[in-house]
Design a protein around this motif. Structure first.
Motif, PDB file in Angstrom:
ATOM      1  N   GLY A  34       1.071  -1.360   0.360  1.00  0.00           N
ATOM      2  CA  GLY A  34      -0.219   0.144   0.092  1.00  0.00           C
ATOM      3  C   GLY A  34       1.283   1.032  -0.439  1.00  0.00           C
ATOM      4  N   ARG A  35       0.319   2.585   0.122  1.00  0.00           N
ATOM      5  CA  ARG A  35       1.070   3.494   0.723  1.00  0.00           C
ATOM      6  C   ARG A  35       1.008   4.708   2.247  1.00  0.00           C
ATOM      7  NH1 ARG A  35       3.072   4.137  -4.015  1.00  0.00           N
ATOM      8  NH2 ARG A  35       3.614   6.423  -3.812  1.00  0.00           N
ATOM      9  N   PHE A  36       2.270   5.334   2.283  1.00  0.00           N
ATOM     10  CA  PHE A  36       1.869   6.037   3.208  1.00  0.00           C
ATOM     11  C   PHE A  36       2.368   7.203   2.904  1.00  0.00           C
ATOM     12  CE2 PHE A  36       4.284   7.832   6.600  1.00  0.00           C
ATOM     13  CZ  PHE A  36       3.845   7.838   7.990  1.00  0.00           C
ATOM     14  N   ARG A  37       1.303   8.067   4.134  1.00  0.00           N
ATOM     15  CA  ARG A  37       1.605   9.359   3.655  1.00  0.00           C
ATOM     16  C   ARG A  37       1.796  10.609   5.190  1.00  0.00           C
ATOM     17  NH1 ARG A  37      -3.550  11.625   1.350  1.00  0.00           N
ATOM     18  NH2 ARG A  37      -3.928  12.386   3.698  1.00  0.00           N
ATOM     19  N   SER A  38       2.944  11.335   4.864  1.00  0.00           N
ATOM     20  CA  SER A  38       2.458  12.184   6.124  1.00  0.00           C
ATOM     21  C   SER A  38       4.124  13.358   5.599  1.00  0.00           C
ATOM     22  CB  SER A  38       3.684  12.550   7.505  1.00  0.00           C
ATOM     23  OG  SER A  38       5.245  11.621   7.176  1.00  0.00           O
ATOM     24  N   LYS A  39       3.547  14.993   6.017  1.00  0.00           N
ATOM     25  CA  LYS A  39       4.550  15.632   6.228  1.00  0.00           C
ATOM     26  C   LYS A  39       5.684  15.577   5.496  1.00  0.00           C
ATOM     27  CE  LYS A  39       4.439  20.787   5.563  1.00  0.00           C
ATOM     28  NZ  LYS A  39       3.807  22.080   6.573  1.00  0.00           N
ATOM     29  N   PRO A  40       7.034  15.511   6.773  1.00  0.00           N
ATOM     30  CA  PRO A  40       7.939  14.936   6.680  1.00  0.00           C
ATOM     31  C   PRO A  40       8.301  13.316   5.256  1.00  0.00           C
ATOM     32  CG  PRO A  40       6.914  14.858   8.721  1.00  0.00           C
ATOM     33  CD  PRO A  40       5.912  14.773   7.966  1.00  0.00           C
ATOM     34  N   SER A  41       7.679  12.710   5.514  1.00  0.00           N
ATOM     35  CA  SER A  41       8.563  12.125   4.533  1.00  0.00           C
ATOM     36  C   SER A  41       7.551  11.611   2.752  1.00  0.00           C
ATOM     37  CB  SER A  41       7.691  10.315   5.851  1.00  0.00           C
ATOM     38  OG  SER A  41       6.864  10.358   4.956  1.00  0.00           O
ATOM     39  N   GLY A  42       6.474  12.597   3.068  1.00  0.00           N
ATOM     40  CA  GLY A  42       5.847  13.111   1.362  1.00  0.00           C
ATOM     41  C   GLY A  42       5.182  10.885   2.187  1.00  0.00           C
ATOM     42  N   GLU A  43       4.704  11.180   0.757  1.00  0.00           N
ATOM     43  CA  GLU A  43       4.043   9.657   0.207  1.00  0.00           C
ATOM     44  C   GLU A  43       5.366   8.862  -0.777  1.00  0.00           C
ATOM     45  OE1 GLU A  43       0.340   8.217  -2.262  1.00  0.00           O
ATOM     46  OE2 GLU A  43       0.284   9.929  -1.662  1.00  0.00           O
ATOM     47  N   MET A  44       4.987   7.779   0.280  1.00  0.00           N
ATOM     48  CA  MET A  44       5.733   6.725  -0.331  1.00  0.00           C
ATOM     49  C   MET A  44       4.896   5.019  -0.207  1.00  0.00           C
ATOM     50  SD  MET A  44       7.672   5.726   3.441  1.00  0.00           S
ATOM     51  CE  MET A  44       8.831   7.600   3.099  1.00  0.00           C
ATOM     52  N   PRO A  45       5.563   4.359  -1.382  1.00  0.00           N
ATOM     53  CA  PRO A  45       5.564   2.828  -1.414  1.00  0.00           C
ATOM     54  C   PRO A  45       4.945   2.045   0.136  1.00  0.00           C
ATOM     55  CG  PRO A  45       7.042   3.136  -2.836  1.00  0.00           C
ATOM     56  CD  PRO A  45       6.400   4.278  -2.101  1.00  0.00           C
ATOM     57  N   VAL A  46       4.289   0.689   0.452  1.00  0.00           N
ATOM     58  CA  VAL A  46       4.736  -0.221   0.995  1.00  0.00           C
ATOM     59  C   VAL A  46       4.723  -1.143   1.400  1.00  0.00           C
ATOM     60  CG1 VAL A  46       4.295  -0.590   3.893  1.00  0.00           C
ATOM     61  CG2 VAL A  46       4.289   2.016   2.725  1.00  0.00           C
ATOM     62  N   PRO A  47       6.095  -1.782   0.957  1.00  0.00           N
ATOM     63  CA  PRO A  47       6.027  -3.103   0.728  1.00  0.00           C
ATOM     64  C   PRO A  47       5.678  -4.208   1.568  1.00  0.00           C
ATOM     65  CG  PRO A  47       8.306  -2.535   0.029  1.00  0.00           C
ATOM     66  CD  PRO A  47       7.128  -1.436   0.568  1.00  0.00           C
ATOM     67  N   ALA A  48       5.397  -5.391   1.198  1.00  0.00           N
ATOM     68  CA  ALA A  48       4.713  -6.274   2.503  1.00  0.00           C
ATOM     69  C   ALA A  48       6.354  -6.592   2.891  1.00  0.00           C
ATOM     70  CB  ALA A  48       4.587  -8.071   1.671  1.00  0.00           C
ATOM     71  N   ASN A  49       6.156  -7.678   4.255  1.00  0.00           N
ATOM     72  CA  ASN A  49       7.511  -7.501   4.861  1.00  0.00           C
ATOM     73  C   ASN A  49       8.269  -5.942   4.843  1.00  0.00           C
ATOM     74  OD1 ASN A  49       7.110 -10.014   5.415  1.00  0.00           O
ATOM     75  ND2 ASN A  49       8.176 -10.565   3.596  1.00  0.00           N
ATOM     76  N   SER A  50       7.331  -5.008   5.807  1.00  0.00           N
ATOM     77  CA  SER A  50       7.696  -3.261   5.930  1.00  0.00           C
ATOM     78  C   SER A  50       6.974  -2.605   6.842  1.00  0.00           C
ATOM     79  CB  SER A  50       7.289  -3.088   5.276  1.00  0.00           C
ATOM     80  OG  SER A  50       8.257  -2.857   3.509  1.00  0.00           O
ATOM     81  N   VAL A  51       8.071  -2.657   7.996  1.00  0.00           N
ATOM     82  CA  VAL A  51       7.382  -1.296   9.080  1.00  0.00           C
ATOM     83  C   VAL A  51       7.740   0.193   9.164  1.00  0.00           C
ATOM     84  CG1 VAL A  51       7.782  -0.601  11.913  1.00  0.00           C
ATOM     85  CG2 VAL A  51       7.910  -3.718  11.007  1.00  0.00           C
ATOM     86  N   PHE A  52       6.159   0.499   9.168  1.00  0.00           N
ATOM     87  CA  PHE A  52       6.714   1.874   9.364  1.00  0.00           C
ATOM     88  C   PHE A  52       6.036   2.724  10.725  1.00  0.00           C
ATOM     89  CE2 PHE A  52       3.141   0.779   7.952  1.00  0.00           C
ATOM     90  CZ  PHE A  52       1.847   1.693   7.747  1.00  0.00           C
ATOM     91  N   PHE A  53       6.799   3.783  11.046  1.00  0.00           N
ATOM     92  CA  PHE A  53       6.778   3.983  12.835  1.00  0.00           C
ATOM     93  C   PHE A  53       6.021   5.395  12.058  1.00  0.00           C
ATOM     94  CE2 PHE A  53      10.462   1.359  12.480  1.00  0.00           C
ATOM     95  CZ  PHE A  53      10.652   0.986  13.534  1.00  0.00           C
ATOM     96  N   VAL A  54       4.448   5.439  13.166  1.00  0.00           N
ATOM     97  CA  VAL A  54       4.067   6.896  12.721  1.00  0.00           C
ATOM     98  C   VAL A  54       4.241   7.817  14.203  1.00  0.00           C
ATOM     99  CG1 VAL A  54       1.483   7.853  12.921  1.00  0.00           C
ATOM    100  CG2 VAL A  54       2.174   5.257  11.864  1.00  0.00           C
ATOM    101  N   PHE A  55       5.076   8.476  13.515  1.00  0.00           N
ATOM    102  CA  PHE A  55       5.127   9.309  14.571  1.00  0.00           C
ATOM    103  C   PHE A  55       4.467  10.193  15.259  1.00  0.00           C
ATOM    104  CE2 PHE A  55       9.330   8.306  13.386  1.00  0.00           C
ATOM    105  CZ  PHE A  55      10.204   8.226  14.004  1.00  0.00           C
ATOM    106  N   PRO A  56       4.411  11.147  16.747  1.00  0.00           N
ATOM    107  CA  PRO A  56       3.869  11.654  17.809  1.00  0.00           C
ATOM    108  C   PRO A  56       3.432  12.931  16.903  1.00  0.00           C
ATOM    109  CG  PRO A  56       5.229  10.772  19.056  1.00  0.00           C
ATOM    110  CD  PRO A  56       5.337  10.266  17.709  1.00  0.00           C
ATOM    111  N   GLY A  57       2.573  13.363  16.787  1.00  0.00           N
ATOM    112  CA  GLY A  57       2.129  15.008  16.871  1.00  0.00           C
ATOM    113  C   GLY A  57       2.488  15.187  15.012  1.00  0.00           C
ATOM    114  N   VAL A  58       2.405  14.001  14.165  1.00  0.00           N
ATOM    115  CA  VAL A  58       2.526  13.541  12.291  1.00  0.00           C
ATOM    116  C   VAL A  58       1.543  13.203  12.006  1.00  0.00           C
ATOM    117  CG1 VAL A  58       3.655  12.947  10.401  1.00  0.00           C
ATOM    118  CG2 VAL A  58       5.308  13.720  12.905  1.00  0.00           C
TER     119      VAL A  58
END
Length: 168
Positions: A92-116
């Motif tokens: 799928g996809r992840f989007r935030s202002k600091p990171s922009g939009e990025m693809p998220v493949p299987a076997n991935s971890v993404f971190f959602v930071f506080p205040g973002v």
């Protein structure tokens, strides 16, 4: 595999769940703030998994969360805590202002930071299997910074020997 007898600091979390839902494709548990951080290195605020099938309506999953955890593609969401989201299958996809939009493949971890403010969702063609752990960030943020994990680079993808990801 999500184990519901989560152990933190040598003891089980107190029975202070304020919101618990379970179905074959979904499980979540949300804890109150009372007593979660006392005597522990960090507090767990929620945990769960979500199996999102291909072609399913992502907005339909939002009602399964408490109102303060819901988000939409248009408005996103901002949390006070740190969330680790592991995608074990699909993509799928992840989007935030600091990171922009990025693809998220299987076997991935993404971190959602506080205040973002952020938004994420699975690809409609593949769906995805997600597991999450929402924690108090106080003790964890310095460790993430030391490892180079920041709000502008929140994604880590893991490769493993074939079949290793399915070992339980």
């Amino acid at each position: 595999v999500i184990r519901t007898n989560l152990r933190i600091g040598g003891s089980n979390p107190p029975p202070s769940a304020i919101f618990l839902m379970s179905a074959g494709d979904f499980y979540s548990k949300y804890y109150t703030e009372d007593g979660q951080a006392k005597g522990r290195p960090f507090a767990v605020w929620s945990l769960g998994y979500n199996r999102c099938a291909a072609k399913s309506d992502y907005s339909g999953f939002q009602h399964r969360h408490p109102a303060d955890r819901r988000f939409s593609e248009r408005t996103g969401r901002t949390l006070k805590s740190l969330v680790l989201v592991f995608i074990s299958g699909g993509h799928g996809r992840f989007r935030s202002k600091p990171s922009g939009e990025m693809p998220v493949p299987a076997n991935s971890v993404f971190f959602v930071f506080p205040g973002v403010n952020h938004f994420y969702r699975y690809d409609e063609e593949t769906g995805w299997d997600e597991q999450w752990l929402e924690i108090d960030s106080t003790a964890v943020l310095p460790l993430l910074e030391e490892a180079g994990v920041r709000a502008d680079s929140p994604l880590r993808t893991f490769s493993a020997l074939p079949g290793l990801a399915s070992v339980s």
